[in-house]
Design a protein around this motif. Sequence first.
Motif, PDB file in Angstrom:
ATOM      1  N   LEU A 103       0.848  -1.185   0.000  1.00  0.00           N
ATOM      2  CA  LEU A 103       0.000   0.000   0.000  1.00  0.00           C
ATOM      3  C   LEU A 103       0.887   1.239   0.000  1.00  0.00           C
ATOM      4  O   LEU A 103       1.727   1.393   0.889  1.00  0.00           O
ATOM      5  CB  LEU A 103      -0.923   0.012   1.218  1.00  0.00           C
ATOM      6  CG  LEU A 103      -1.924   1.174   1.290  1.00  0.00           C
ATOM      7  CD1 LEU A 103      -2.979   1.042   0.197  1.00  0.00           C
ATOM      8  CD2 LEU A 103      -2.590   1.232   2.667  1.00  0.00           C
ATOM      9  N   ARG A 104       0.705   2.076  -1.030  1.00  0.00           N
ATOM     10  CA  ARG A 104       1.461   3.331  -1.147  1.00  0.00           C
ATOM     11  C   ARG A 104       2.970   3.104  -1.079  1.00  0.00           C
ATOM     12  O   ARG A 104       3.704   3.875  -0.454  1.00  0.00           O
ATOM     13  CB  ARG A 104       1.019   4.321  -0.080  1.00  0.00           C
ATOM     14  CG  ARG A 104      -0.457   4.678  -0.157  1.00  0.00           C
ATOM     15  CD  ARG A 104      -0.833   5.772   0.834  1.00  0.00           C
ATOM     16  NE  ARG A 104      -2.254   6.064   0.720  1.00  0.00           N
ATOM     17  CZ  ARG A 104      -3.197   5.534   1.513  1.00  0.00           C
ATOM     18  NH1 ARG A 104      -2.843   4.690   2.470  1.00  0.00           N
ATOM     19  NH2 ARG A 104      -4.461   5.851   1.351  1.00  0.00           N
ATOM     20  N   ARG A 122      -7.843  -0.614   8.470  1.00  0.00           N
ATOM     21  CA  ARG A 122      -6.452  -0.290   8.820  1.00  0.00           C
ATOM     22  C   ARG A 122      -6.299  -0.268  10.340  1.00  0.00           C
ATOM     23  O   ARG A 122      -7.129   0.286  11.060  1.00  0.00           O
ATOM     24  CB  ARG A 122      -6.094   1.075   8.230  1.00  0.00           C
ATOM     25  CG  ARG A 122      -4.660   1.540   8.470  1.00  0.00           C
ATOM     26  CD  ARG A 122      -3.690   0.838   7.552  1.00  0.00           C
ATOM     27  NE  ARG A 122      -2.326   1.283   7.794  1.00  0.00           N
ATOM     28  CZ  ARG A 122      -1.707   2.213   7.050  1.00  0.00           C
ATOM     29  NH1 ARG A 122      -2.348   2.792   6.041  1.00  0.00           N
ATOM     30  NH2 ARG A 122      -0.461   2.558   7.302  1.00  0.00           N
ATOM     31  N   LEU A 148      -8.973  -1.207  -0.660  1.00  0.00           N
ATOM     32  CA  LEU A 148      -8.045  -0.499  -1.544  1.00  0.00           C
ATOM     33  C   LEU A 148      -8.737   0.644  -2.275  1.00  0.00           C
ATOM     34  O   LEU A 148      -8.150   1.719  -2.462  1.00  0.00           O
ATOM     35  CB  LEU A 148      -7.426  -1.482  -2.541  1.00  0.00           C
ATOM     36  CG  LEU A 148      -6.478  -2.527  -1.947  1.00  0.00           C
ATOM     37  CD1 LEU A 148      -6.060  -3.528  -3.019  1.00  0.00           C
ATOM     38  CD2 LEU A 148      -5.252  -1.857  -1.332  1.00  0.00           C
ATOM     39  N   GLU A 151      -9.083   3.532   0.106  1.00  0.00           N
ATOM     40  CA  GLU A 151      -7.795   4.204   0.297  1.00  0.00           C
ATOM     41  C   GLU A 151      -7.442   5.055  -0.913  1.00  0.00           C
ATOM     42  O   GLU A 151      -6.939   6.186  -0.779  1.00  0.00           O
ATOM     43  CB  GLU A 151      -6.706   3.157   0.552  1.00  0.00           C
ATOM     44  CG  GLU A 151      -6.850   2.395   1.852  1.00  0.00           C
ATOM     45  CD  GLU A 151      -6.621   3.286   3.063  1.00  0.00           C
ATOM     46  OE1 GLU A 151      -5.572   3.957   3.118  1.00  0.00           O
ATOM     47  OE2 GLU A 151      -7.498   3.308   3.950  1.00  0.00           O
ATOM     48  N   LEU A 200      -1.244   0.777  -4.809  1.00  0.00           N
ATOM     49  CA  LEU A 200      -0.232  -0.118  -4.264  1.00  0.00           C
ATOM     50  C   LEU A 200       1.160   0.499  -4.344  1.00  0.00           C
ATOM     51  O   LEU A 200       2.026   0.188  -3.531  1.00  0.00           O
ATOM     52  CB  LEU A 200      -0.230  -1.452  -5.013  1.00  0.00           C
ATOM     53  CG  LEU A 200      -1.544  -2.229  -5.085  1.00  0.00           C
ATOM     54  CD1 LEU A 200      -1.323  -3.554  -5.806  1.00  0.00           C
ATOM     55  CD2 LEU A 200      -2.126  -2.460  -3.701  1.00  0.00           C
TER      56      LEU A 200
END
Length: 260
Positions: A103-104, A122, A148, A151, A200
């Motif tokens: 993630l990120r 989260r 996802l 987010e 991602l």
Amino acid sequence: MRSLFRLSPPPTRAPARLQRDSIAFVLSDGRRIDVLRVRDPRAKRLRLSVGERGPRLTLPPRASLVAGERFLLEHRDWLTAQLAPHADDVLAPVPGQPGALPLRGERLTLRWAAGRIARATRDGDAVVVELPPRAGGAAAGRALRDFLEAEARADIGRWLPAYLSGLPRPPARIRLRVLSSQWGSLAPDGTLTLDLALVLGRPSAFRYVLVHELCHLLHADHSRAFWREVEARCPAWREERDYFRLEGRRLKAALHVLLG
């Protein structure tokens, strides 16, 4: 007397369709894989490629199956290198077993818990997937997709206001999809579509794609004027483009693995 045969339109031939099947193949390191074999009426030559869904062998209409297998053997070493496993490759999540979620640009711990509904939330440096007792992998995939997307929409909501100045209008709506090759697109009606895999990777690359598509509200093409607009809003766009060339296929593949 007019011929009745002239009253009927000439028969039309149905357009040729792609023919697909799967063949087993052994790589140079002994791993056994499946290769998607596609006979494409538009193909001009044999072609071997690797995408987020795995390897694909494309055959033109007149190429024989033997020629395709020979071509695959000739490129065995190349294919082995393309499919070489990495230490940080994403593994398919298994309910109940600890895992990882990209993630990120970071790697979060994936944990599991019992719950009344399937959902992912989260919790610090972890993502907790809650599943009902009888839920399986499909429910987990849907929960991760919802997580996802939430987010990604949070990121877009933070970034978008800074880029609207100078645009003729905001996007009509924003959709997040699993895209096969593109990272984003802008439809004539103003609908902006972005690849869910963007969340991602590193945020700066995600922002570049958002800027790129927003600039199409000013210029529908990729003219010099278009790239000047991109440069003004994202001066480091070249570095982000290079990032996708290096990591793009792995990001898309990771999303497919996570969602099942």
